[in-house]
Design a protein around this motif. Structure first.
Motif, PDB file in Angstrom:
ATOM      1  N   TYR A 291       0.824  -1.210   0.000  1.00  0.00           N
ATOM      2  CA  TYR A 291       0.000   0.000   0.000  1.00  0.00           C
ATOM      3  C   TYR A 291       0.859   1.261   0.000  1.00  0.00           C
ATOM      4  CZ  TYR A 291      -3.758  -3.183   1.485  1.00  0.00           C
ATOM      5  OH  TYR A 291      -4.664  -4.201   1.579  1.00  0.00           O
ATOM      6  N   ALA A 449      -8.221   0.130   2.654  1.00  0.00           N
ATOM      7  CA  ALA A 449      -7.779   1.380   2.017  1.00  0.00           C
ATOM      8  C   ALA A 449      -8.138   2.578   2.885  1.00  0.00           C
ATOM      9  CB  ALA A 449      -8.406   1.516   0.631  1.00  0.00           C
ATOM     10  N   GLN A 450      -9.313   2.542   3.468  1.00  0.00           N
ATOM     11  CA  GLN A 450      -9.737   3.646   4.328  1.00  0.00           C
ATOM     12  C   GLN A 450      -8.883   3.711   5.586  1.00  0.00           C
ATOM     13  OE1 GLN A 450     -13.875   3.495   5.301  1.00  0.00           O
ATOM     14  NE2 GLN A 450     -13.926   5.571   6.149  1.00  0.00           N
ATOM     15  N   GLY A 453      -5.795   5.499   4.843  1.00  0.00           N
ATOM     16  CA  GLY A 453      -5.949   6.836   4.271  1.00  0.00           C
ATOM     17  C   GLY A 453      -5.639   6.885   2.790  1.00  0.00           C
ATOM     18  N   MET A 454      -5.911   5.816   2.075  1.00  0.00           N
ATOM     19  CA  MET A 454      -5.641   5.752   0.639  1.00  0.00           C
ATOM     20  C   MET A 454      -6.774   6.450  -0.117  1.00  0.00           C
ATOM     21  SD  MET A 454      -4.383   1.773   0.667  1.00  0.00           S
ATOM     22  CE  MET A 454      -4.008   1.622  -1.075  1.00  0.00           C
ATOM     23  N   GLU A 455      -6.415   7.432  -0.911  1.00  0.00           N
ATOM     24  CA  GLU A 455      -7.400   8.196  -1.674  1.00  0.00           C
ATOM     25  C   GLU A 455      -6.857   8.488  -3.070  1.00  0.00           C
ATOM     26  OE1 GLU A 455      -9.795  10.844   1.664  1.00  0.00           O
ATOM     27  OE2 GLU A 455      -8.024  11.718   0.689  1.00  0.00           O
ATOM     28  N   TYR A 456      -7.805   8.727  -3.995  1.00  0.00           N
ATOM     29  CA  TYR A 456      -7.440   9.191  -5.338  1.00  0.00           C
ATOM     30  C   TYR A 456      -8.417  10.297  -5.723  1.00  0.00           C
ATOM     31  CZ  TYR A 456     -11.392   6.417  -7.066  1.00  0.00           C
ATOM     32  OH  TYR A 456     -12.646   5.903  -7.288  1.00  0.00           O
ATOM     33  N   LYS A 463     -12.209  13.589  -3.820  1.00  0.00           N
ATOM     34  CA  LYS A 463     -11.351  12.554  -3.243  1.00  0.00           C
ATOM     35  C   LYS A 463     -12.195  11.305  -2.950  1.00  0.00           C
ATOM     36  CE  LYS A 463      -7.391  14.830  -2.705  1.00  0.00           C
ATOM     37  NZ  LYS A 463      -6.107  14.388  -3.297  1.00  0.00           N
ATOM     38  N   LYS A 464     -11.709  10.161  -3.377  1.00  0.00           N
ATOM     39  CA  LYS A 464     -12.453   8.925  -3.174  1.00  0.00           C
ATOM     40  C   LYS A 464     -11.523   7.813  -2.696  1.00  0.00           C
ATOM     41  CE  LYS A 464     -16.126  10.178  -6.295  1.00  0.00           C
ATOM     42  NZ  LYS A 464     -16.857   9.859  -7.527  1.00  0.00           N
ATOM     43  N   THR A 465     -12.126   6.835  -2.025  1.00  0.00           N
ATOM     44  CA  THR A 465     -11.362   5.705  -1.492  1.00  0.00           C
ATOM     45  C   THR A 465     -11.411   4.546  -2.479  1.00  0.00           C
ATOM     46  OG1 THR A 465     -11.916   6.359   0.774  1.00  0.00           O
ATOM     47  CG2 THR A 465     -11.136   4.097   0.430  1.00  0.00           C
ATOM     48  N   TYR A 467     -11.019   0.590  -3.989  1.00  0.00           N
ATOM     49  CA  TYR A 467     -11.159  -0.795  -3.573  1.00  0.00           C
ATOM     50  C   TYR A 467      -9.822  -1.489  -3.801  1.00  0.00           C
ATOM     51  CZ  TYR A 467     -16.310  -0.478  -3.462  1.00  0.00           C
ATOM     52  OH  TYR A 467     -17.600  -0.157  -3.167  1.00  0.00           O
TER      53      TYR A 467
END
Length: 596
Positions: A291, A449-450, A453-456, A463-465, A467
């Motif tokens: 990650y 991912a949440q 703190g993984m976002e794009y 900003k979205k999380t 899968y």
């Protein structure tokens, strides 16, 4: 199930009832011959039955032979099996009077409203829920075989007393038993734990530790071949190669949830309870490390899917009783990968993971024997085992079910088999003894991912999380090698064989010619060994055949005079004369096409 097959072994329920009845016949035989022995439990299992006993002596083959003879007598006596029930207090008294403490414990552990039932056959009575056949005469005494006696902890708890477990099997006909026993003997010959050691693929050393195999040159070479193939195939499919640490501070595992859910399965370096000092753990999986590649900088929807692959060495603190050769070990290497993606990419990427897994298994020759399990959480017993809410699990599992159904995957459902962060598709494989293990997994993760703190940034600027799909393409290299040794009885296909060709000069005069041929073959990338010993050629051939070498080049004066080679094929045992260029072309095709 047709009526005519209802009372045959084609009906799993009848088969289990039959064998469970035989387990009671075994218990009755034990009590007749050795009345001081205490009874525990005796269920039917996949290929037979077992019964656990507390005996003041160790069961030997002599005991098993005597018990088999007594079981045949009980079958001939045609004893009626009669079911009856007792209230809890009377049931406990009934077993206390017979000095059966394990039965008393089982009764005490039953729910208050449970029906407490017994089965009586002649002078023998056992606590049991059933069902059973109506008479011991229904069992064919000459089709019963007691297979072994081993240790087994009471109720599977290593803190409880070690009992003795007698394994057996039973069939309606003797010829069916004979066929089964012949298959068992063949399985013993193919068992990688025996054959892999004999062929010198691996070994183990007591003072190194259980579950820590040493890969010998043959095993190491085969794993290297498989690893290079997998890494190249993943690169073709858009995977980015990573290399991450073998350990991390507990801080990482706390974020991922492994510290809460998997601590007992990890090797800890330091005191896990001392918060003042750094504490590390060897990694049991690679996901939280990979990650960090995504987290290295800001990402947009254009970066997705991000497919990350790694040949990962992992460490898991397996129970000592679970260790078996290369199939269940404490350090292993896996073709691990994680796909970070947008929700709308999930089905297509899952399909790609399944396609890769099937391609790998088909190429290895293992796919036809694989089964698929949709592993889900247990909503009735979430406890501390699973992350997330019921709503999150329902979404993840419904999504996965939709994908699997769309792809036409024929699966069974495994409740309480999910990872702590999400459901998974497990590709299952059985070893030669019928023991099933997971070879490959593909997991859907909507939670971790949440936590990291993984976002794009999506196309709408929000900003979205993402899968995540956790997957392996071939699974654990050691376990796969074990299955390959068993599947091919040690005669691995040429493309993955650690030694593809063995040179055999017939006399000292032919050694230089053999070395010249060897050099040409090695220039084309083939794995070639030389047997230039001053031994009879027959002995050299026999040894190479026993070592499962695919091709033997037997070179004598006539071969050297004509500038040709004599090629002996492992499969056919036939020797064919041909030009070296012809053999190179044949071998090149066989390796390139990965023929089985």
């Amino acid at each position: 199930m047709s009526e005519e097959n209802k009372y045959t072994f084609e009906n799993p329920e009848y088969r289990d009832t039959y064998r469970h009845t035989v387990s009671h016949i075994l218990a009755q035989a034990v009590k007749r011959l050795y009345p001081e022995v205490k009874l525990a439990i005796g269920p039917a299992i996949e290929n037979g039955f077992y019964y656990d006993f507390d005996a003041p002596f160790s069961f030997t083959q002599e005991h098993l032979d005597a018990l088999e003879a007594e079981m045949k007598k009980i079958c001939k006596e045609k004893l009626k099996l009669e079911r009856f029930e007792l209230p809890r207090a009377e049931a406990i008294q009934f077993m206390e009077e017979r000095d059966e403490p394990y039965k008393v414990e089982l009764i005490n552990d039953l729910p208050e409203d449970a029906t407490i039932s017994f089965y009586k056959q002649g002078d023998f009575t056992d606590l049991c829920a059933g069902p059973h056949l109506d008479s011991t005469g229904r069992v064919k005494g000459n089709a019963i075989k007691l297979l072994s006696a081993t240790g087994a902890y009471w109720r599977g708890d290593s803190n409880r007393k070690m009992l003795q477990r007698i394994y057996g099997t039973a069939f309606p006909k003797k010829d069916e038993l004979d066929a089964y026993l012949a298959a068992v003997e063949e399985a013993k010959k193919r068992d990688h734990n025996k054959l892999g050691r004999e062929l010198e693929y691996f070994t183990t050393v007591d003072y190194i530790g259980q579950g820590l195999p040493i890969m010998l040159p043959k095993g190491a070479r085969t794993i290297q071949i498989l690893q290079r193939w997998i890494e190249d195939e993943e690169q073709k499919r858009g995977y980015l190669l990573t290399k991450t640490p073998l350990m991390a501070k507990r801080d990482l595992y706390r974020i991922s949830g492994h510290w809460d859910h998997y601590l007992d399965g990890m090797f800890i370096l330091g005191d896990p309870h001392d918060e003042e000092k750094e504490c590390f753990a060897l990694r049991p999986m690679t996901c939280p490390f990979q990650y960090q590649v995504f987290l290295n900088r800001a990402r947009s929807y254009r970066d997705l899917p991000m497919r990350l692959g790694e040949t990962s060495t992992l460490f898991r603190n397996e129970d000592s009783g679970e260790m078996h050769g290369l199939i269940r070990v404490r350090q292993f290497t896996i073709s691990e990968g994680h796909l970070i993606l947008r929700p709308d990419q999930l089905e297509e990427e899952f399909k790609g993971c399944l396609d890769l897994a099937k391609y790998c298994l088909d190429t290895l020759g293992l796919l036809e024997k694989c089964t698929f399990r949709f592993s889900q959480w247990d909503p009735a017993n979430p406890g501390n085992k699973y992350e997330g809410t019921a709503e999150q699990w329902e979404l993840a599992q419904n999504t996965m079910a939709h994908i699997l159904d769309d792809l036409g995957v024929n699966y069974v459902v495994g409740i309480d088999e999910a990872a702590f962060y999400g459901p998974k598709l497990d590709i299952q494989y059985k070893n030669v003894h019928g023991k099933e293990d997971t070879l490959i997994t593909i997991q859907i993760d909507m939670l971790l991912a949440q936590k990291f703190g993984m976002e794009y940034t999506d196309a709408d600027g929000q900003k979205k999380t993402p899968y995540i799909i956790h997957r392996t393409s071939m699974g654990c290299y050691e376990r796969t090698l074990a299955y390959l040794i068993e599947e091919y009885a040690g005669a691995l296909p040429t493309w993955m064989a650690p030694e593809q060709v063995r040179m055999m000069p017939m006399t000292d005069r032919n050694v230089d010619y053999a070395y010249a041929i060897k050099e040409q073959l090695e220039k084309h990338g083939f794995r070639v060994e030389m047997d230039a010993r001053n031994e009879k050629i027959g002995k050299k051939i026999r040894e190479a055949q026993l070592e499962k070498v695919p091709y033997m080049l037997v070179l004598g004066d006539k071969d050297e005079e004509k500038g040709i080679i004599s090629v002996r094929d492992r499969k056919t045992g036939e020797t064919t004369q041909m030009e070296l260029s012809e053999f190179i072309e044949k071998l090149t095709y066989e390796v390139k096409e990965k023929l089985k």
